[in-house]
Design a protein around this motif. Structure first.
Motif, PDB file in Angstrom:
ATOM      1  N   LEU A  84      29.024  22.258   1.191  1.00  0.00           N
ATOM      2  CA  LEU A  84      29.065  23.390   2.119  1.00  0.00           C
ATOM      3  C   LEU A  84      29.727  24.610   1.477  1.00  0.00           C
ATOM      4  CD1 LEU A  84      29.905  21.707   5.542  1.00  0.00           C
ATOM      5  CD2 LEU A  84      27.726  22.675   4.782  1.00  0.00           C
ATOM      6  N   LYS A  85      30.725  24.369   0.659  1.00  0.00           N
ATOM      7  CA  LYS A  85      31.388  25.477  -0.041  1.00  0.00           C
ATOM      8  C   LYS A  85      30.411  26.145  -1.008  1.00  0.00           C
ATOM      9  CE  LYS A  85      35.454  26.560  -2.851  1.00  0.00           C
ATOM     10  NZ  LYS A  85      36.657  26.000  -3.527  1.00  0.00           N
ATOM     11  N   GLN A  86      29.640  25.322  -1.727  1.00  0.00           N
ATOM     12  CA  GLN A  86      28.658  25.875  -2.655  1.00  0.00           C
ATOM     13  C   GLN A  86      27.544  26.575  -1.888  1.00  0.00           C
ATOM     14  OE1 GLN A  86      28.539  25.916  -6.217  1.00  0.00           O
ATOM     15  NE2 GLN A  86      26.964  27.385  -5.597  1.00  0.00           N
ATOM     16  N   GLY A  87      27.113  25.981  -0.767  1.00  0.00           N
ATOM     17  CA  GLY A  87      26.090  26.629   0.052  1.00  0.00           C
ATOM     18  C   GLY A  87      26.534  27.989   0.539  1.00  0.00           C
ATOM     19  N   SER A  88      27.798  28.111   0.877  1.00  0.00           N
ATOM     20  CA  SER A  88      28.342  29.378   1.345  1.00  0.00           C
ATOM     21  C   SER A  88      28.234  30.448   0.262  1.00  0.00           C
ATOM     22  CB  SER A  88      29.798  29.189   1.764  1.00  0.00           C
ATOM     23  OG  SER A  88      30.362  30.401   2.194  1.00  0.00           O
ATOM     24  N   LEU A  89      28.488  30.045  -0.993  1.00  0.00           N
ATOM     25  CA  LEU A  89      28.394  30.986  -2.114  1.00  0.00           C
ATOM     26  C   LEU A  89      26.949  31.465  -2.282  1.00  0.00           C
ATOM     27  CD1 LEU A  89      30.701  29.237  -4.755  1.00  0.00           C
ATOM     28  CD2 LEU A  89      31.222  31.254  -3.362  1.00  0.00           C
ATOM     29  N   TRP A  90      26.001  30.534  -2.173  1.00  0.00           N
ATOM     30  CA  TRP A  90      24.601  30.924  -2.316  1.00  0.00           C
ATOM     31  C   TRP A  90      24.151  31.816  -1.168  1.00  0.00           C
ATOM     32  CZ3 TRP A  90      23.256  25.251  -3.820  1.00  0.00           C
ATOM     33  CH2 TRP A  90      23.397  25.088  -5.206  1.00  0.00           C
ATOM     34  N   HIS A  91      24.659  31.555   0.002  1.00  0.00           N
ATOM     35  CA  HIS A  91      24.321  32.409   1.141  1.00  0.00           C
ATOM     36  C   HIS A  91      24.828  33.828   0.919  1.00  0.00           C
ATOM     37  CE1 HIS A  91      24.003  28.628   3.906  1.00  0.00           C
ATOM     38  NE2 HIS A  91      22.967  28.770   3.105  1.00  0.00           N
ATOM     39  N   GLU A  92      26.017  33.938   0.327  1.00  0.00           N
ATOM     40  CA  GLU A  92      26.589  35.262   0.049  1.00  0.00           C
ATOM     41  C   GLU A  92      25.774  36.014  -0.989  1.00  0.00           C
ATOM     42  OE1 GLU A  92      30.586  34.569  -1.104  1.00  0.00           O
ATOM     43  OE2 GLU A  92      31.247  33.923   0.894  1.00  0.00           O
ATOM     44  N   GLN A  93      25.051  35.243  -1.837  1.00  0.00           N
ATOM     45  CA  GLN A  93      24.231  35.870  -2.875  1.00  0.00           C
ATOM     46  C   GLN A  93      22.880  36.327  -2.336  1.00  0.00           C
ATOM     47  OE1 GLN A  93      23.885  33.254  -6.266  1.00  0.00           O
ATOM     48  NE2 GLN A  93      26.082  32.836  -6.315  1.00  0.00           N
ATOM     49  N   GLY A  94      22.639  36.074  -1.060  1.00  0.00           N
ATOM     50  CA  GLY A  94      21.399  36.552  -0.457  1.00  0.00           C
ATOM     51  C   GLY A  94      20.441  35.453  -0.052  1.00  0.00           C
ATOM     52  N   PHE A  95      20.733  34.207  -0.448  1.00  0.00           N
ATOM     53  CA  PHE A  95      19.862  33.091  -0.042  1.00  0.00           C
ATOM     54  C   PHE A  95      20.389  32.518   1.273  1.00  0.00           C
ATOM     55  CE2 PHE A  95      20.057  33.025  -4.774  1.00  0.00           C
ATOM     56  CZ  PHE A  95      18.811  33.594  -4.995  1.00  0.00           C
TER      57      PHE A  95
ATOM     58  N   GLU B 110      21.196  26.988  -9.290  1.00  0.00           N
ATOM     59  CA  GLU B 110      21.176  28.403  -8.912  1.00  0.00           C
ATOM     60  C   GLU B 110      20.102  29.156  -9.688  1.00  0.00           C
ATOM     61  OE1 GLU B 110      24.294  32.058  -9.385  1.00  0.00           O
ATOM     62  OE2 GLU B 110      25.044  30.209  -8.469  1.00  0.00           O
ATOM     63  N   ALA B 111      19.960  28.827 -10.972  1.00  0.00           N
ATOM     64  CA  ALA B 111      18.939  29.473 -11.796  1.00  0.00           C
ATOM     65  C   ALA B 111      17.535  29.111 -11.302  1.00  0.00           C
ATOM     66  CB  ALA B 111      19.120  29.066 -13.257  1.00  0.00           C
ATOM     67  N   ILE B 112      17.348  27.861 -10.905  1.00  0.00           N
ATOM     68  CA  ILE B 112      16.045  27.415 -10.402  1.00  0.00           C
ATOM     69  C   ILE B 112      15.719  28.101  -9.082  1.00  0.00           C
ATOM     70  CG2 ILE B 112      14.793  25.402  -9.502  1.00  0.00           C
ATOM     71  CD1 ILE B 112      16.414  23.713 -11.517  1.00  0.00           C
ATOM     72  N   ILE B 113      16.736  28.236  -8.219  1.00  0.00           N
ATOM     73  CA  ILE B 113      16.539  28.921  -6.936  1.00  0.00           C
ATOM     74  C   ILE B 113      16.095  30.361  -7.170  1.00  0.00           C
ATOM     75  CG2 ILE B 113      17.707  29.785  -4.878  1.00  0.00           C
ATOM     76  CD1 ILE B 113      19.503  27.291  -5.025  1.00  0.00           C
ATOM     77  N   HIS B 114      16.760  31.033  -8.124  1.00  0.00           N
ATOM     78  CA  HIS B 114      16.384  32.411  -8.453  1.00  0.00           C
ATOM     79  C   HIS B 114      14.941  32.466  -8.947  1.00  0.00           C
ATOM     80  CE1 HIS B 114      19.881  35.081  -8.058  1.00  0.00           C
ATOM     81  NE2 HIS B 114      20.615  33.998  -8.297  1.00  0.00           N
ATOM     82  N   GLU B 115      14.598  31.533  -9.867  1.00  0.00           N
ATOM     83  CA  GLU B 115      13.261  31.549 -10.456  1.00  0.00           C
ATOM     84  C   GLU B 115      12.189  31.316  -9.408  1.00  0.00           C
ATOM     85  OE1 GLU B 115      10.636  29.066 -13.797  1.00  0.00           O
ATOM     86  OE2 GLU B 115      12.781  28.666 -13.529  1.00  0.00           O
TER      87      GLU B 115
END
Length: 598
Positions: free
Chosen positions: A417-428, A588-593
């Motif tokens: 959940l902590k990592q998910g929060s970071l990705w959400h802050e990045q726009g995902f 994270e790189a795969i999500i971006h790609e």
């Protein structure tokens, strides 16, 4: 003064005035000197001899020098089923069954000629054709003239003892449940196969473990599990046939060895084994869909003795099970570096959390309509200081035995959940985070509070958390499970039913639980595509759509598999075709790609 034969015969008369008189006294009177000498010998102490003759438990047979039967006793009649009238004058070889080696008879007569007697075992035949083991002593009684010589045979029926011996041997060398050879039998047979293998032959040792079999025992009880094992054993034996040996090694583990010359044979056999196990098994109205993990070692490349081959096949199976179910691999030397005693792991696991050796890996989940990331599944790994990165199968079963599984699950939940929060802050900000929930974790009395607190700490929208529960959890303590899930559902948390289609839950329960997503088990997607697999996938997707539930297929590895599930109407997918489980920065790189590829 020597008595005449007539006088001997006359004195023998009282002995033969018995129930046997009508059956063999007349033929005996027609015999020559050898017969009369036999009568004279047995006429002493007539009463005692008659009692012994008629009441002894062992069969008695006397023949003349031509090996023609002169007399038999009642025990012989009972043992063979022949009456005295039927055997007088016959050669005893009419009792031969054809099962005793010719060599045994040659040795018997050679020994009688040189030593005067022989004792041994023969497989004889009763009147009705039934075989029986007989322990026989044959003694030659020589007289002054060859025609006066006769033979006495004493025969004991050993069939019951032999049957008991065979039964005991069977028990010692076979598994009581499946009737397959056990590990003792397997080891001895494999050792013989290795010793007799020619230079052009190879021997393959296959170590098989049924995936998630423990769920059947936990959910339906051991009787159901036993029936499944019996059917599995039958199928394995049918596939292997006379090409090798199948054994039940322990629990839900089976071992096989085959002797072969061509590689194509081995690979064809492996494919057939997987296909046989994947066919549904019906037990008391319940269908079970099984998969297996298999490790293979080859002689002589991977070992020249039984212990090495078994150990290396087991290691290969262990590693493949950790990478994903329903697959196989051949042994590699590097696998030795990751094999370790479970007691050592237990001691190290106690410190793993404290020393931050655990790590969460993520596998991306893709929306098949858009091709973009839909979510990620959090999967724990252990960075062991000596063994390197260990997959879940390498330590979670040990953690469960130690009572640490719930603690690890809670740690993974918070970390994900902590990592998910970071990705959400990045726009995902629509990326779902899926976390597997074990039974011990779910059964904690304050389970819902733990989930709510973790959501508050991470500040993630509850709708972006997906709890993955397995089917075997969904059929136990239904009321308690429904109450907990409904409480979380009211908060917005999503629930996914993992490994769906393996037959461990009733379809009627889908309406009972607040399920948002069905996760089709990878065994229906990975490997060779069959009509049955396609039909099951289509059925599950159609059923889910009718219930308003989305579907995610796991284990997608090829474009053909992806096409199959898309054509059947699947909503989401995950698997090596998109990405294997990777560390957070790689994910994270795969999500971006994926997100910006279109």
């Amino acid at each position: 003064m020597k008595k005449s034969s007539a006088e001997c015969t006359e004195k023998a008369q009282p002995f033969f005035h018995s129930p046997l008189q009508a059956t063999w006294i007349t033929p005996m009177k027609e015999r020559k000197k050898g017969m009369n000498l036999a009568i004279e010998r047995f006429s002493k102490d007539q009463k005692n001899i008659e009692i012994l003759f008629n009441h002894m438990n062992d069969g008695l047979m006397i023949t003349d020098h031509k090996r023609e039967i002169l007399v038999v006793n009642p025990a012989f009649e009972r043992m063979t089923g022949y009456t005295t009238d039927e055997v007088i004058g016959k050669d005893p070889n009419f009792l031969q069954s054809g099962k005793t080696p010719r060599k045994t008879y040659d040795e018997m007569w050679s020994h009688i000629r040189s030593k005067g007697s022989w004792t041994g075992e023969l497989i004889n035949k009763r009147k009705g054709g039934a075989l029986f083991w007989s322990y026989i002593t044959v003694t030659e009684i020589k007289q002054d003239y060859p025609e006066e010589t006769f033979f006495i045979g004493i025969m004991r029926d050993m069939t019951a003892r032999k049957d008991n011996e065979e039964a005991m041997k069977h028990l010692a060398y076979h598994d009581m449940l499946t009737q397959l050879p056990n590990r003792i039998h397997f080891r001895e047979s494999l050792e013989k196969a290795l010793g007799s293998a020619s230079n052009t032959e190879k021997v393959a040792v296959l170590f098989l473990d049924l995936d998630r079999f423990k769920k059947i025992n936990d959910s339906f009880g051991h009787p159901a599990g036993d029936e499944v094992l019996i059917e599995v054993a039958k199928r394995l034996k049918e596939v292997v046939g006379k090409n090798g040996l199948v054994s039940r090694f322990a629990g839900d583990e089976f071992t096989i060895f085959v002797v072969y010359k061509e590689e194509v044979f081995l690979h064809s056999l492996i494919d057939s084994l997987f296909e046989a196990i994947q066919m549904p098994i019906l037990v008391e109205g319940q269908w079970f869909h099984l998969t297996l993990s298999m490790g293979i070692s080859l002689y002589p490349e991977h070992g020249r003795d039984v212990d090495s081959l078994l150990k290396n096949a087991d290691s290969a199976m262990y590693m493949k099970k950790g990478e994903g179910r329903n697959n196989y691999c051949f042994y590699e030397v590097e696998m030795e570096n990751k094999s370790v005693d479970s007691l050592t792991l237990e001691a190290d696991l106690m410190d793993a959390l404290e020393h931050e050796q655990l790590e969460v890996y993520y596998q991306v989940q893709v929306d098949l309509e858009t091709g973009k990331p839909y979510g990620v599944e959090a999967l724990v790994r252990w960075n062991h200081p000596k063994l390197g990165l260990l997959p879940p199968i390498g330590f979670l079963p040990i953690a469960e035995e130690m009572g640490m599984l719930a603690e690890i699950d809670e740690w993974v939940l918070k970390k994900a959940l902590k990592q998910g929060s970071l990705w959400h802050e990045q726009g995902f900000n629509q990326l779902k985070v899926s976390v597997n929930i074990s039974k011990p974790f779910f059964q904690k009395s304050h389970f819902t509070n733990i989930i709510n607190n973790a959501l508050e700490e991470s500040k993630i929208d509850p709708s972006l958390l997906c709890l993955e529960i397995t089917e075997n959890m969904a059929i136990l303590q239904l009321k308690e499970i429904r109450e907990k899930l409904m409480a979380l559902k009211e908060k917005g948390v999503c629930v996914s039913l993992d490994d769906f289609g393996t037959g461990y839950s009733s379809l009627s329960q889908l309406n009972f639980f607040p399920i948002d997503t069905l996760k089709i088990d990878q065994s229906f997607v990975r490997g060779k595509s069959t009509k049955e697999k396609k039909a099951i996938v289509k059925l599950i997707i159609a059923m889910a759509q009718s219930l308003g539930v989305s579907v995610i297929c796991e284990g997608v590895e090829t474009e053909d598999q992806l096409t199959l599930i898309k054509n059947k109407g699947c909503t989401y997918a995950q698997g090596y075709f998109f990405s294997k489980p990777v560390a957070s920065h790689e994910c994270e790189a795969i999500i971006h790609e994926l997100n910006y590829s279109k």
